[in-house]
Structure formats: structure tokens, C-alpha cells
Design a protein around this motif. Structure first.
Motif, PDB file in Angstrom:
ATOM      1  N   ASP A   1       0.850  -1.201   0.000  1.00  0.00           N
ATOM      2  CA  ASP A   1       0.000   0.000   0.000  1.00  0.00           C
ATOM      3  C   ASP A   1       0.888   1.255   0.000  1.00  0.00           C
ATOM      4  OD1 ASP A   1      -1.844   1.969   0.256  1.00  0.00           O
ATOM      5  OD2 ASP A   1      -2.709   1.261   2.159  1.00  0.00           O
ATOM      6  N   TYR A   2       1.042   1.853  -1.192  1.00  0.00           N
ATOM      7  CA  TYR A   2       1.913   3.028  -1.336  1.00  0.00           C
ATOM      8  C   TYR A   2       1.322   4.266  -0.653  1.00  0.00           C
ATOM      9  CZ  TYR A   2       4.334   0.134  -4.749  1.00  0.00           C
ATOM     10  OH  TYR A   2       5.031  -0.880  -5.340  1.00  0.00           O
ATOM     11  N   ASN A   3       0.006   4.274  -0.470  1.00  0.00           N
ATOM     12  CA  ASN A   3      -0.638   5.444   0.139  1.00  0.00           C
ATOM     13  C   ASN A   3      -0.257   5.631   1.610  1.00  0.00           C
ATOM     14  OD1 ASN A   3      -2.077   6.344  -2.168  1.00  0.00           O
ATOM     15  ND2 ASN A   3      -3.460   4.602  -1.920  1.00  0.00           N
ATOM     16  N   LYS A   4       0.306   4.585   2.216  1.00  0.00           N
ATOM     17  CA  LYS A   4       0.742   4.673   3.619  1.00  0.00           C
ATOM     18  C   LYS A   4       1.983   5.559   3.759  1.00  0.00           C
ATOM     19  CE  LYS A   4      -0.651   0.067   5.258  1.00  0.00           C
ATOM     20  NZ  LYS A   4      -0.061  -1.264   5.559  1.00  0.00           N
ATOM     21  N   ILE A   5       2.740   5.714   2.655  1.00  0.00           N
ATOM     22  CA  ILE A   5       4.022   6.430   2.738  1.00  0.00           C
ATOM     23  C   ILE A   5       3.758   7.928   2.590  1.00  0.00           C
ATOM     24  CG2 ILE A   5       6.390   6.574   1.853  1.00  0.00           C
ATOM     25  CD1 ILE A   5       6.016   3.835   0.601  1.00  0.00           C
ATOM     26  N   LYS A   6       3.766   8.639   3.697  1.00  0.00           N
ATOM     27  CA  LYS A   6       3.403  10.064   3.680  1.00  0.00           C
ATOM     28  C   LYS A   6       4.428  10.919   2.932  1.00  0.00           C
ATOM     29  CE  LYS A   6       0.505  10.198   7.828  1.00  0.00           C
ATOM     30  NZ  LYS A   6       0.559   8.796   8.260  1.00  0.00           N
ATOM     31  N   SER A   7       5.718  10.585   3.027  1.00  0.00           N
ATOM     32  CA  SER A   7       6.753  11.456   2.437  1.00  0.00           C
ATOM     33  C   SER A   7       7.020  11.170   0.958  1.00  0.00           C
ATOM     34  CB  SER A   7       8.051  11.336   3.230  1.00  0.00           C
ATOM     35  OG  SER A   7       8.351   9.984   3.468  1.00  0.00           O
ATOM     36  N   MET A   8       6.188  10.360   0.341  1.00  0.00           N
ATOM     37  CA  MET A   8       6.344  10.088  -1.096  1.00  0.00           C
ATOM     38  C   MET A   8       5.435  11.015  -1.890  1.00  0.00           C
ATOM     39  SD  MET A   8       5.737   6.477  -3.102  1.00  0.00           S
ATOM     40  CE  MET A   8       7.258   5.645  -2.669  1.00  0.00           C
ATOM     41  N   SER A   9       5.897  11.450  -3.086  1.00  0.00           N
ATOM     42  CA  SER A   9       5.089  12.374  -3.895  1.00  0.00           C
ATOM     43  C   SER A   9       3.774  11.716  -4.323  1.00  0.00           C
ATOM     44  CB  SER A   9       5.864  12.808  -5.141  1.00  0.00           C
ATOM     45  OG  SER A   9       5.985  11.731  -6.058  1.00  0.00           O
ATOM     46  N   ILE A  10       2.756  12.538  -4.519  1.00  0.00           N
ATOM     47  CA  ILE A  10       1.434  12.028  -4.919  1.00  0.00           C
ATOM     48  C   ILE A  10       1.526  11.312  -6.267  1.00  0.00           C
ATOM     49  CG2 ILE A  10      -0.905  12.735  -5.618  1.00  0.00           C
ATOM     50  CD1 ILE A  10      -0.606  15.029  -3.495  1.00  0.00           C
ATOM     51  N   GLU A  11       2.311  11.922  -7.205  1.00  0.00           N
ATOM     52  CA  GLU A  11       2.448  11.302  -8.543  1.00  0.00           C
ATOM     53  C   GLU A  11       3.063   9.908  -8.423  1.00  0.00           C
ATOM     54  OE1 GLU A  11       4.372  12.022 -12.992  1.00  0.00           O
ATOM     55  OE2 GLU A  11       4.974  13.337 -11.357  1.00  0.00           O
ATOM     56  N   ALA A  12       4.103   9.795  -7.597  1.00  0.00           N
ATOM     57  CA  ALA A  12       4.761   8.494  -7.419  1.00  0.00           C
ATOM     58  C   ALA A  12       3.781   7.473  -6.854  1.00  0.00           C
ATOM     59  CB  ALA A  12       5.980   8.628  -6.518  1.00  0.00           C
ATOM     60  N   LYS A  13       3.005   7.870  -5.850  1.00  0.00           N
ATOM     61  CA  LYS A  13       2.016   6.950  -5.258  1.00  0.00           C
ATOM     62  C   LYS A  13       1.020   6.463  -6.312  1.00  0.00           C
ATOM     63  CE  LYS A  13       2.009   9.136  -0.687  1.00  0.00           C
ATOM     64  NZ  LYS A  13       1.219   9.898   0.262  1.00  0.00           N
ATOM     65  N   GLN A  14       0.537   7.421  -7.129  1.00  0.00           N
ATOM     66  CA  GLN A  14      -0.453   7.075  -8.155  1.00  0.00           C
ATOM     67  C   GLN A  14       0.136   6.107  -9.189  1.00  0.00           C
ATOM     68  OE1 GLN A  14      -1.497  10.997  -9.572  1.00  0.00           O
ATOM     69  NE2 GLN A  14      -3.163  11.249  -8.086  1.00  0.00           N
ATOM     70  N   LYS A  15       1.358   6.445  -9.672  1.00  0.00           N
ATOM     71  CA  LYS A  15       1.989   5.606 -10.713  1.00  0.00           C
ATOM     72  C   LYS A  15       2.324   4.209 -10.160  1.00  0.00           C
ATOM     73  CE  LYS A  15       2.506   8.699 -14.185  1.00  0.00           C
ATOM     74  NZ  LYS A  15       3.714   9.472 -14.429  1.00  0.00           N
ATOM     75  N   LEU A  16       2.878   4.167  -8.959  1.00  0.00           N
ATOM     76  CA  LEU A  16       3.259   2.879  -8.363  1.00  0.00           C
ATOM     77  C   LEU A  16       2.033   2.019  -8.073  1.00  0.00           C
ATOM     78  CD1 LEU A  16       6.042   4.234  -5.970  1.00  0.00           C
ATOM     79  CD2 LEU A  16       6.430   2.631  -7.844  1.00  0.00           C
ATOM     80  N   SER A  17       0.950   2.668  -7.626  1.00  0.00           N
ATOM     81  CA  SER A  17      -0.284   1.921  -7.331  1.00  0.00           C
ATOM     82  C   SER A  17      -0.910   1.365  -8.610  1.00  0.00           C
ATOM     83  CB  SER A  17      -1.303   2.825  -6.625  1.00  0.00           C
ATOM     84  OG  SER A  17      -0.765   3.291  -5.406  1.00  0.00           O
ATOM     85  N   LYS A  18      -0.754   2.098  -9.716  1.00  0.00           N
ATOM     86  CA  LYS A  18      -1.347   1.659 -10.989  1.00  0.00           C
ATOM     87  C   LYS A  18      -0.516   0.553 -11.646  1.00  0.00           C
ATOM     88  CE  LYS A  18      -2.779   3.336 -15.535  1.00  0.00           C
ATOM     89  NZ  LYS A  18      -2.748   4.435 -16.512  1.00  0.00           N
ATOM     90  N   ILE A  19       0.803   0.769 -11.707  1.00  0.00           N
ATOM     91  CA  ILE A  19       1.666  -0.170 -12.444  1.00  0.00           C
ATOM     92  C   ILE A  19       2.033  -1.388 -11.599  1.00  0.00           C
ATOM     93  CG2 ILE A  19       3.963  -0.391 -13.531  1.00  0.00           C
ATOM     94  CD1 ILE A  19       3.486   2.582 -14.478  1.00  0.00           C
ATOM     95  N   ARG A  20       2.076  -1.205 -10.261  1.00  0.00           N
ATOM     96  CA  ARG A  20       2.412  -2.275  -9.331  1.00  0.00           C
ATOM     97  C   ARG A  20       3.701  -2.987  -9.722  1.00  0.00           C
ATOM     98  NH1 ARG A  20      -0.913  -1.398  -5.674  1.00  0.00           N
ATOM     99  NH2 ARG A  20       0.484  -2.657  -4.400  1.00  0.00           N
ATOM    100  N   PRO A  21       4.838  -2.283  -9.660  1.00  0.00           N
ATOM    101  CA  PRO A  21       6.119  -2.900 -10.024  1.00  0.00           C
ATOM    102  C   PRO A  21       6.451  -4.079  -9.112  1.00  0.00           C
ATOM    103  CG  PRO A  21       6.493  -0.832  -8.878  1.00  0.00           C
ATOM    104  CD  PRO A  21       5.018  -0.916  -9.139  1.00  0.00           C
ATOM    105  N   VAL A  22       7.185  -5.039  -9.662  1.00  0.00           N
ATOM    106  CA  VAL A  22       7.517  -6.249  -8.911  1.00  0.00           C
ATOM    107  C   VAL A  22       8.787  -6.042  -8.086  1.00  0.00           C
ATOM    108  CG1 VAL A  22       8.075  -8.711  -9.151  1.00  0.00           C
ATOM    109  CG2 VAL A  22       6.406  -7.656 -10.676  1.00  0.00           C
TER     110      VAL A  22
END
Length: 623
Positions: A577-598
């Protein structure tokens, strides 16, 4: 008719579908290849050629893995060229001009001789999906055929729309109808779809051309071949291509039709291939250029049909005809058919895993232009990997995933699923960070052992690869250990304007010099003696020379690749769950949540994910 249940069903029999079906069947899966036209299996819809810059490396990789494209390209070639020979071997790219009719025929014959493979001619109208898993296909006649996996390789057929000037009509290729129903099923299942465009030039009658006004383009004096196997031979005879140019007059005639062009009047809204633009796009974007090259390519040994490479267009046919008649050598040209553009559905490839299985529907794989790529070679490589991975999954085996430092195919798939694409994706050598490692000459070293391990590459191929590796290594060691005298080496160095030596030196060091090549070294008595005792073919000699000349570059790149492999080994939990990471940029959270890198390495390559986002992610994961 056919059996009711299969292990793997492949939809579409273009380059991707043909390789997918061959791979799955050769691995032992009961496979069905469904196509709207059995007469057009592996049709070369665009130019009659295989390979080229970076694409030739991909064909070699397909061959090393046990695919068919290299063998069929060799069997049906009419000309062979190694491109970029003036540059280092990392840039060398093989290309063949093909006999279009024989290419498709040879593919069909090879597929018909492949065990475990059935064929069926009909349009696939939809997919059977139950509880998030694919269960088979439904045809336009309402026939349901069940399977454990489905590979979609629909090319330009999904809701295909052909444009010629003001005219437009449904079709997946000239003379063939479009396919309907699959896109709608996939969108209903939650997939995101888009539209892309590609185009093709007119085909003309070679008897109506004046070749004396064009430059002749011959093949290599000593032609090579694609396949590492010995089932094919190098060409003994070759057919020439020719080159001519457009002019200001040609450009003026073309501009007259711009208001009737679907590209400029808004009828085509989708994006076309950046690196293979239409002629109207070229003269619009490069208005300062007085002329553009046109390659005049024969379609086969015996046909008079000719492909006008560089004149891709969707302008009205009368404008195409008038403009071409103003090209040197084309003054009396007769058309076989005009050029056209085609719009079709694709599915942004960020919806896929590295295996080319979709994230949304288990057992469903996409390969080829459905993923937003352009080119036979890119499609064929995806088909091969999808066919392999579909078989491995249903047999509960580990998937075959090629890394970026292992194959251009690995770069291609990683680019697609990590970065996505909004325009037709084409492979270039510049897309690969490790191109010194990913050469066309060593694809068998890189990939045949992997393919042999899963049961696709034959024992014969493995033996052949091991012999080449063993003998080239032995020759390199001979150069490292054997000295040459001042008297023998200096005359050669002087002739090549290379600095003379004042004491005997190792042959490895002499051959490492940029001015010296293998033919120079073969003049030494000890080398002649070695070669007389060891029967070595051209492949072994070339491999040894490359290893000597580029050993420093190869070692450096290998070290860099090994460092990055550590990041490839850092896996990200599947449902992180990338949304838990408060100090990460919103764009990064959105992209990582969508692509779900391995892996962390894949995450670092996603557009919009910064190095600081990766640092935060590593800290959060306890690294």
C-alpha cells in the motif's frame, strides 16, 4: 471440427500469434490457433523485410530461444545486409529482404508440421471470463471453445478502420475485414483501451519503373544469415533493391492534397509511429528538406510487385499517383494498390505483468500491436514470450522473464509494462543500457541455455552453442598466451599505420588495436598453424575477434549490470500500500499503485517516480 478444450488458444495468426502458437505447442501444450484467414498466416502486411537496427538483434534472440522467425527469414530471403558494419559490433544489425509470398507460405508449412497444434478459421467475437479467470473464447458463429489460457494477438484488426483520402471503411488490412466484439468484452471486464494508427505505402508494378534512373542497392558480398541452427544456409544469389528521391515538385503535389488528408483534416485522431512517419508527415515536419529517400524493394524472386518504402501515405489515391509519377524512375508507374492508413484499438501495456499476462484476468495474455508496438520483430518476440509463459503457468512452472541486461526482448517488455506507450513503440539500440552485452552475435550464448532448460531449444542447438562458446574461448586464450615476433608483426603494423613494437608481444594485445583486424592476425604463422589443426567456422572467428577487441567495454558493462541486478532482486510485496508512505510524492504513489512494479529496479524506471521516492520506499521497506 476441433476439440472442445485446449491448454492454450491463440487468437490471430500474424507474427505474434504464429510465434505464440509454435512456442506453446512445441513445449507440449495442446494449442489452437484461431484466425479469420488461414491463407494469410504470418502475412507481411507492411514492408517485405525482417530485421534492421535493433530489430535484427530481436530476430536473433527469437531464434536463440527456439522461435521460428529467424529460420523462416533465412529460407525466404532474397537479400541480406549487415547494417552499421562501420560501427562497433554492438551496433551491427542483420536485415533481410524477404519474398513476401514464400514467407507466409513457409510459416504455414512449419506450423502445420508442429505437433500439438490445431487450426480454426473464424472470427473470435468475445472471451469467456469467469471469476477473474479466462476460460476460453466465443466465435462469431456462437461456438464456445474452452481453454486454460488465451493469448490475444489481434494486430490492427480490433475495430480496424482504413483511410484513403476522404474514404474510410472497416478493415484489419487491405482486403480483409476488421474484428469486432473483443474490445467491448475487455472494456466490460475493466480494461482501459485506446486507439493507434499506422500506415503503408502504395504497391506498384516493377515493369513500369525505370531502374536506370535510381541507385542500385546490393546485398552483402559475403551474406550471413539469421538462424544459429544449421537448417538454413547463407544466400548464394541475391536480388538488388534500388533507391530514388522525392523532390520539391513531388512535395508540392502532395501538399495540394493535404486538405483531403485524414491526417490533417481531423478524421484520424490517433497517434502514428514517430519513427516511420507518412510522407505527408515528413514533408510537413521537415519542411526544410528538399528531398527524402525512397527505397524501391522487390516483393519476391518472381513477382513484379514492388514496395515503395518511405512513401507511407493516406492521401487520396489520385494525389498519391500524381506525386509518385514525378519521382525519378516512376514517370510511368502503374499502381497495384494505393497506400492507406489504418486506425485500430490497443490496450495500454501497463495493464500487463512481465510475463505478458494481464493483471486483471488470470490466464489472459496480450502480444503484439494490441500492446501498442509496431513492427513484425517486436510482435513476434512478444508472441514467443506469451506462448512460453502461458504454457509454463498452466503447468505450474516458474515463468521465463528476461532482464534488461539479458535481451532486447527484456528491454522491450520492461519498457512497455513499466513506462507504457502512447504512440506505436519501436525498438532501437539506444533504448538498451547494455547494448555492448546485447549483441546480435551472442544471442545464443545469452538465451539458448534458458530456452533449453524449459524444453524449447533442442539439445542439438545447445550442443552447437556450447561448441561455438568453447572454441571461441579457446581461440581467445590462444591469443592471450601466444607471442608474435617483432620481425613478423611490424610489417603489418606499418602497413596499417599503427605504432611499431620494439619487442615481441602477445597477439591479444596486437588484435586489440583498432587498426588491426582478424585477417591481419591470420597472416601470422602460429595462427595459420592453429587454424589448420582446428576446423573453425566464421561464427567462431568473429566471436573471438569481438571478445578480444571489446573485452574492456564488455567487462565494464557487465559490472554495471551486476550492480543493478541487486535492485532487481529486491522484491516489493504484491499488495503493498503506497498510500501509507506520507513522504512520497502524490504522482509516485499514483503511478506505483497503478503499475504495481515487482521489484525496486522496475519501480525506479517508472516515469514520475524520482530517486528520492525510491529512497523513501527503501526506508519504508526496512532496507
Amino acid at each position: 471440427m476441433f476439440e472442445n478444450e485446449y491448454d492454450v488458444i491463440v487468437v490471430g495468426a500474424g507474427h505474434a500469434g504464429s510465434e505464440a502458437a509454435a512456442a506453446a505447442a512445441n513445449l507440449g501444450s495442446k494449442t489452437l490457433l484461431v484466425t479469420m484467414s488461414l491463407q494469410n498466416i504470418a502475412q507481411m502486411s507492411c514492408n517485405p523485410a525482417m530485421g534492421g537496427i535493433a530489430k535484427g538483434q530481436i530476430v536473433r534472440e527469437i531464434d536463440a530461444l527456439g522461435g521460428y522467425s529467424g529460420i523462416i527469414s533465412d529460407k525466404t530471403a532474397i537479400q541480406f545486409k549487415m547494417l552499421n558494419k562501420s560501427k562497433g559490433p554492438a551496433m551491427w544489425s542483420p536485415r533481410v529482404q524477404s519474398d513476401r509470398m514464400r514467407f507466409a507460405e513457409e510459416w504455414r508449412l512449419m506450423l502445420e508440421q508442429t505437433p500439438n497444434l490445431d487450426f480454426y478459421q473464424e472470427m473470435v467475437k468475445g472471451l469467456l471470463i469467469e471469476n477473474g479467470k479466462v476460460k476460453g473464447i466465443r466465435t462469431s458463429l456462437g461456438v464456445e471453445i474452452r481453454s486454460k489460457a488465451v493469448v490475444l494477438t489481434n494486430g490492427t484488426f480490433l475495430n480496424g478502420l482504413i483511410h484513403i483520402g476522404e474514404k474510410q471503411f472497416g478493415g484489419g488490412r487491405a482486403g480483409e475485414s476488421a474484428a469486432f466484439g473483443i474490445t467491448e468484452d475487455l472494456v466490460k471486464a475493466g480494461f482501459e483501451a485506446g486507439r493507434m494508427k499506422t500506415g503503408t505505402p502504395p504497391r506498384v508494378d516493377g515493369r513500369s519503373l525505370d531502374y536506370s534512373k535510381m541507385n542500385e542497392e546490393k546485398g552483402d558480398e559475403r551474406p550471413d544469415k539469421f538462424s544459429y541452427s544449421d537448417v538454413t544456409q547463407s544466400l548464394k544469389h541475391q536480388k538488388s533493391c534500388h533507391m530514388t528521391y522525392t523532390s520539391d515538385l513531388v512535395h508540392d503535389i502532395l501538399r495540394e492534397g493535404f486538405d483531403r488528408s485524414p491526417m490533417f483534416n481531423g478524421r484520424i485522431k490517433s497517434i502514428g509511429p514517430r519513427y516511420c512517419p507518412s510522407i505527408e508527415d515528413k514533408i510537413n515536419r521537415f519542411a526544410d528538406k528538399e528531398r527524402h529517400q525512397l527505397f524501391v524493394e522487390p516483393e519476391g524472386w518472381n513477382t513484379v510487385e514492388v514496395y515503395v518504402n518511405g512513401f507511407s501515405t493516406s492521401l487520396p489515391e489520385d494525389v498519391q499517383f500524381k506525386a509518385l509519377r514525378s519521382v525519378a524512375g516512376f514517370e510511368n508507374v502503374k499502381f497495384f494498390r494505393p497506400g492507406y492508413a489504418i486506425e485500430y484499438d490497443y490496450f495500454p501495456p501497463t495493464q500487463l505483468k512481465h510475463t505478458l499476462e494481464t493483471k486483471l484476468v488470470e490466464g489472459l495474455y496480450f502480444a503484439g500491436q494490441i500492446n501498442g508496438t509496431t513492427g513484425y520483430e517486436e510482435a513476434a518476440s512478444q508472441g514467443l514470450m506469451a506462448g512460453i509463459n502461458a504454457h509454463l503457468k498452466i503447468n505450474e512452472k516458474e515463468p521465463l522473464i528476461l532482464k534488461r541486461d539479458e535481451a532486447y526482448i527484456g528491454v522491450l517488455i520492461d519498457d512497455l509494462i513499466t513506462k507504457g506507450t502512447e504512440e506505436p513503440y519501436r525498438m532501437f539500440t539506444s533504448r538498451a543500457e547494455y547494448r555492448t552485452l546485447l549483441r546480435q552475435d551472442n544471442a545464443d550464448f545469452r538465451l539458448t541455455p534458458k530456452s533449453f532448460e524449459i524444453g524449447l531449444a533442442s539439445a542439438e542447438r545447445m550442443k552447437r552453442m556450447e561448441f561455438k562458446q568453447r572454441e571461441s574461448n579457446k581461440l581467445v586464450n590462444f591469443f592471450k598466451e601466444t607471442s608474435v615476433s617483432v620481425a613478423e608483426v611490424n610489417p603489418i603494423l606499418e602497413a596499417k599505420e599503427s605504432a611499431l613494437v620494439n619487442q615481441s608481444d602477445k597477439m591479444f594485445k596486437i588484435l586489440s588495436r583498432p587498426q588491426i583486424n582478424l585477417e591481419d592476425v591470420m597472416k601470422f604463422e602460429k595462427v595459420q598453424e592453429y587454424l589448420s589443426q582446428n576446423d573453425l567456422d566464421r561464427e567462431v572467428l568473429e566471436q573471438a575477434e569481438i571478445q578480444v577487441k571489446y573485452s574492456g567495454y564488455i567487462d565494464k558493462e557487465r559490472n554495471n549490470a551486476d550492480k543493478l541486478t541487486k535492485l532487481e532482486d529486491m522484491k516489493i510485496p504484491e499488495n503493498f500500500d503506497y498510500n501509507k508512505i506520507k513522504s512520497m510524492s502524490i504522482e509516485a504513489k499514483q503511478k506505483l499503485s497503478k503499475i504495481r512494479p515487482v521489484t525496486i529496479s522496475q519501480a525506479s524506471r517508472i516515469s514520475g517516480v524520482s530517486p528520492s521516492d525510491i529512497s523513501v520506499l527503501l526506508i519504508y521497506m526496512g532496507r
